[in-house]
Design a protein around this motif. Sequence first.
Motif, short mmCIF file in Angstrom:
data_model
loop_
_atom_site.label_atom_id
_atom_site.label_comp_id
_atom_site.label_asym_id
_atom_site.label_seq_id
_atom_site.Cartn_x
_atom_site.Cartn_y
_atom_site.Cartn_z
N VAL A 1 0.84 -1.20 0.00
CA VAL A 1 0.00 0.00 0.00
C VAL A 1 0.87 1.25 0.00
CG1 VAL A 1 -1.74 1.28 1.29
CG2 VAL A 1 -1.87 -1.21 1.15
N LYS A 2 1.96 1.21 0.77
CA LYS A 2 2.85 2.35 0.86
C LYS A 2 3.54 2.62 -0.48
CE LYS A 2 5.57 2.26 4.40
NZ LYS A 2 6.72 2.02 5.26
N GLU A 3 3.90 1.58 -1.21
CA GLU A 3 4.64 1.70 -2.45
C GLU A 3 3.74 1.83 -3.67
OE1 GLU A 3 7.95 1.88 -2.70
OE2 GLU A 3 8.11 1.77 -0.54
N ALA A 4 2.44 1.66 -3.53
CA ALA A 4 1.55 1.60 -4.68
C ALA A 4 1.46 2.92 -5.43
CB ALA A 4 0.16 1.15 -4.26
N GLN A 5 1.39 4.04 -4.75
CA GLN A 5 1.16 5.31 -5.42
C GLN A 5 2.31 5.73 -6.34
OE1 GLN A 5 -1.78 6.72 -5.45
NE2 GLN A 5 -1.07 8.26 -6.86
N PRO A 6 3.57 5.72 -5.90
CA PRO A 6 4.64 6.11 -6.83
C PRO A 6 4.74 5.17 -8.04
CG PRO A 6 5.44 6.21 -4.59
CD PRO A 6 4.08 5.56 -4.55
N ALA A 7 4.60 3.87 -7.81
CA ALA A 7 4.67 2.93 -8.92
C ALA A 7 3.50 3.16 -9.87
CB ALA A 7 4.66 1.50 -8.41
N GLN A 8 2.34 3.45 -9.31
CA GLN A 8 1.16 3.69 -10.14
C GLN A 8 1.38 4.94 -10.99
OE1 GLN A 8 -2.47 4.55 -7.99
NE2 GLN A 8 -3.64 3.33 -9.43
N ASP A 9 1.93 6.00 -10.40
CA ASP A 9 2.20 7.23 -11.14
C ASP A 9 3.20 6.99 -12.26
OD1 ASP A 9 0.43 8.58 -9.53
OD2 ASP A 9 1.99 9.49 -8.28
N SER A 10 4.30 6.27 -11.96
CA SER A 10 5.31 6.04 -12.99
C SER A 10 4.78 5.13 -14.10
CB SER A 10 6.58 5.46 -12.38
OG SER A 10 6.34 4.18 -11.84
N PHE A 11 3.93 4.17 -13.73
CA PHE A 11 3.35 3.28 -14.74
C PHE A 11 2.40 4.06 -15.64
CE2 PHE A 11 0.24 0.05 -16.15
CZ PHE A 11 1.13 -0.77 -16.82
N ALA A 12 1.58 4.93 -15.05
CA ALA A 12 0.66 5.75 -15.84
C ALA A 12 1.44 6.68 -16.76
CB ALA A 12 -0.25 6.54 -14.92
N LYS A 13 2.53 7.25 -16.26
CA LYS A 13 3.36 8.13 -17.09
C LYS A 13 4.00 7.34 -18.22
CE LYS A 13 7.19 11.43 -16.88
NZ LYS A 13 7.33 11.34 -18.30
N MET A 14 4.47 6.14 -17.93
CA MET A 14 5.08 5.31 -18.95
C MET A 14 4.06 4.98 -20.05
SD MET A 14 6.63 1.47 -18.81
CE MET A 14 4.99 0.85 -18.56
N LEU A 15 2.85 4.64 -19.66
CA LEU A 15 1.82 4.34 -20.65
C LEU A 15 1.48 5.57 -21.49
CD1 LEU A 15 -0.71 2.03 -18.78
CD2 LEU A 15 0.88 1.42 -20.59
N THR A 16 1.36 6.70 -20.83
CA THR A 16 1.06 7.94 -21.56
C THR A 16 2.18 8.27 -22.54
OG1 THR A 16 -0.18 8.78 -19.67
CG2 THR A 16 0.54 10.39 -21.29
N ASP A 17 3.42 8.14 -22.09
CA ASP A 17 4.56 8.41 -22.97
C ASP A 17 4.60 7.45 -24.15
OD1 ASP A 17 5.28 10.44 -21.26
OD2 ASP A 17 6.91 9.31 -20.29
N SER A 18 4.26 6.19 -23.89
CA SER A 18 4.26 5.19 -24.96
C SER A 18 3.20 5.50 -26.01
CB SER A 18 4.01 3.80 -24.38
OG SER A 18 5.01 3.46 -23.47
N VAL A 19 2.01 5.84 -25.56
CA VAL A 19 0.93 6.17 -26.50
C VAL A 19 1.30 7.43 -27.29
CG1 VAL A 19 -1.48 6.92 -26.66
CG2 VAL A 19 -0.88 5.01 -25.18
N ASN A 20 1.88 8.40 -26.62
CA ASN A 20 2.31 9.62 -27.32
C ASN A 20 3.41 9.33 -28.35
OD1 ASN A 20 0.50 11.23 -25.95
ND2 ASN A 20 1.96 11.81 -24.37
N ALA A 21 4.32 8.41 -28.02
CA ALA A 21 5.38 8.05 -28.97
C ALA A 21 4.78 7.38 -30.21
CB ALA A 21 6.39 7.12 -28.30
N VAL A 22 3.80 6.51 -30.02
CA VAL A 22 3.14 5.86 -31.15
C VAL A 22 2.41 6.90 -31.99
CG1 VAL A 22 1.31 4.24 -31.82
CG2 VAL A 22 2.95 3.61 -30.05
N SER A 23 1.75 7.82 -31.32
CA SER A 23 1.04 8.89 -32.03
C SER A 23 2.01 9.75 -32.83
CB SER A 23 0.27 9.74 -31.03
OG SER A 23 -0.38 10.81 -31.67
N ASP A 24 3.15 10.08 -32.25
CA ASP A 24 4.15 10.88 -32.95
C ASP A 24 4.68 10.14 -34.17
OD1 ASP A 24 3.85 12.85 -31.04
OD2 ASP A 24 5.69 12.31 -29.94
N THR A 25 4.89 8.83 -34.03
CA THR A 25 5.37 8.02 -35.15
C THR A 25 4.36 8.02 -36.29
OG1 THR A 25 6.58 6.61 -33.60
CG2 THR A 25 6.21 5.73 -35.80
#
Length: 112
Positions: free
Chosen positions: A32-56
């Motif tokens: 529970v203590k570690e869930a929020q930072p990992a969740q934020d970084s995972f969401a950012k990674m997904l957003t960055d990935s989708v944006n990279a595909v869109s840019d391509t």
Amino acid sequence: MSDNMRVDSILSQIRAIRNEAKPAAIEGLNPVKEAQPAQDSFAKMLTDSVNAVSDTQKSASDLAQAFERGDKNVSLAEVMVASQKANVSFTAMVEVRNKMIDAYQEVMRMSV
């Protein structure tokens, strides 16, 4: 080459997240203590990935339009390579999404 670098970057981020998750499970840390930072970084990674595909895809579309307009600096080979890169990156994104949905469904089927 920048598309390959983006894919390599995404893969290294996935590996880093996987490696971060393994020690937490082994050491019995409070999830529970570690869930929020990992969740934020995972969401950012997904957003960055989708944006990279869109840019391509946008880059491939721009090259195709330039070729159609008769731009002498754009060759058919460049257009086809960019189009295939966009297609491969989109297909990979869809496969990752499918695997995530499968994993979610598997977790939901687990009895507690």
